[in-house]
Design an enzyme around this catalytic site. Structure first.
Site, PDB file in Angstrom:
ATOM      1  N   SER A  46      43.822  26.457  85.052  1.00 28.79           N
ATOM      2  CA  SER A  46      43.700  25.806  86.362  1.00 28.79           C
ATOM      3  C   SER A  46      43.602  26.854  87.469  1.00 28.79           C
ATOM      4  O   SER A  46      43.210  26.532  88.591  1.00 28.79           O
ATOM      5  CB  SER A  46      44.894  24.876  86.617  1.00 28.79           C
ATOM      6  N   ASP A  84      46.973  30.282  78.902  1.00 27.23           N
ATOM      7  CA  ASP A  84      45.860  29.456  78.411  1.00 27.23           C
ATOM      8  C   ASP A  84      44.751  30.315  77.807  1.00 27.23           C
ATOM      9  O   ASP A  84      44.358  31.335  78.396  1.00 27.23           O
ATOM     10  CB  ASP A  84      45.247  28.673  79.579  1.00 27.23           C
ATOM     11  N   GLU A 183      48.289  15.173  78.525  1.00 28.72           N
ATOM     12  CA  GLU A 183      47.795  15.041  79.904  1.00 28.72           C
ATOM     13  C   GLU A 183      47.016  13.743  80.083  1.00 28.72           C
ATOM     14  O   GLU A 183      46.140  13.402  79.275  1.00 28.72           O
ATOM     15  CB  GLU A 183      46.893  16.244  80.265  1.00 28.72           C
TER      16      GLU A 183
HETATM   17  O1  KIV Z   1      45.519  24.802  83.205  1.00 28.07           O
HETATM   18  C1  KIV Z   1      46.591  24.223  83.437  1.00 28.07           C
HETATM   19  O2  KIV Z   1      47.249  24.469  84.453  1.00 28.07           O
HETATM   20  C2  KIV Z   1      47.061  23.238  82.469  1.00 28.07           C
HETATM   21  C3  KIV Z   1      48.218  22.375  82.851  1.00 28.07           C
HETATM   22  C4  KIV Z   1      47.944  21.552  84.028  1.00 28.07           C
HETATM   23  C5  KIV Z   1      48.739  21.603  81.710  1.00 28.07           C
HETATM   24  O3  KIV Z   1      46.517  23.134  81.425  1.00 28.07           O
END
Ligand code: KIV
Length: 266
Positions: A46, A84, A183
């Site tokens: 994100s 991520d 989510e």
């Molecule tokens: O990229 C992100 O911040 C996420 C969360 C919102 C779960 O995957």
């Protein structure tokens, strides 16, 4: 306060203690939330939307994730740091997925990685966990699948979709993931998945029955200019506060009111 680890996070589900998760991407905000005792800090892709200003998470690169993960890790001696895997870093082959997960740990300093997908990603999750890199799964509204979903839409409505998400959750757990982000799915389905899962579920737009909750830090601080989804709770509205501070600075520089003796050297 003790450093959070994979075993201590698993113990929280067993003990019925709710798990707190926030995203972070930089040193100063991470220092604050680590000091507050958040359990897990997620360096989410994100970052591409809330920090870099892209319309989706798809353009985020491995280099960007490593850079932000390093900044967060330096600021978080206590929280578990999960990073991520960005789009195209794990979908092409298991070899690439293993190498990129390893880079987030070796170069970024992450303690675990997160990737989006269910049954379709189970073999990849297995391959990464076999390297002793803990994996957090992510199913439901998966932002890297925006084009397939046709927008950021609630997933798992209707029997067929719900059955598919239950099967996805099972596959992710069986592949060895230590936790699972749910989510944008209906509350009853999130409750059903959580009750069936042996690993903690972390909800975002998935209601109160999950073992933990995650939100994007810029959303809870009111720093996002654009639309904010229904599941976001804004705990403070920083945009007007920051706007006021910037305007006062501009006015004082223009008028000569700043700097004074107090902010100058002799
Ligand atoms: O990229 C992100 O911040 C996420 C969360 C919102 C779960 O995957």
């Amino acid at each position: 306060m003790k450093k959070k680890s994979i075993p201590s996070i698993l113990a929280m589900k067993a003990d019925g203690r709710r798990i707190t998760v926030l995203t972070s991407y930089d040193y100063p905000l991470t220092r604050i939330m680590d000091g507050c005792g958040v359990d897990i800090i997620l360096v989410g892709d994100s970052v591409g939307v809330v920090v870099a200003g892209h319309a989706t998470t798809l353009p985020v690169t491995m280099e960007e994730m490593i850079y932000h993960t390093r900044s967060v890790v330096r600021a978080a001696p206590l929280a578990l740091v999960v990073a991520d895997l960005p789009f195209l870093s794990y979908q092409v082959s298991q070899e690439e997925a293993r190498r990129n997960a390893g880079r987030l740990v070796k170069e970024g300093g992450a303690e675990a990685v997160k990737l989006e997908g269910g049954i379709n990603c189970a073999a990849t999750i297995r391959a990464i966990t076999l390297m002793d890199i803990p994996v957090m799964g992510h199913i439901g509204l998966t932002p890297q699948s925006i084009h397939r979903m046709g927008g950021y839409k609630v997933q798992g409505r209707g029997d067929e979709q719900a059955r598919r998400l239950l099967a996805d959750a099972r596959a992710v757990e069986e592949a060895g993931a230590f936790a699972l982000v749910l989510e944008g799915i209906p509350t009853p389905l999130a409750g059903e998945i959580t009750a069936a899962a042996g690993i903690p579920t972390i909800g975002i737009g998935a209601g109160p029955c999950c073992d933990g909750q995650v939100l994007v830090i810029h959303d809870i601080l009111g720093l996002c200019e654009k639309y904010s989804p229904k599941f976001v709770k804004k705990y403070v509205d920083l945009r007007p506060i920051i706007t006021d501070a910037v305007n006062r600075y501009l006015d004082e520089v223009r008028s000569g009111e700043f700097p004074t003796e107090e902010h100058s050297f002799r």
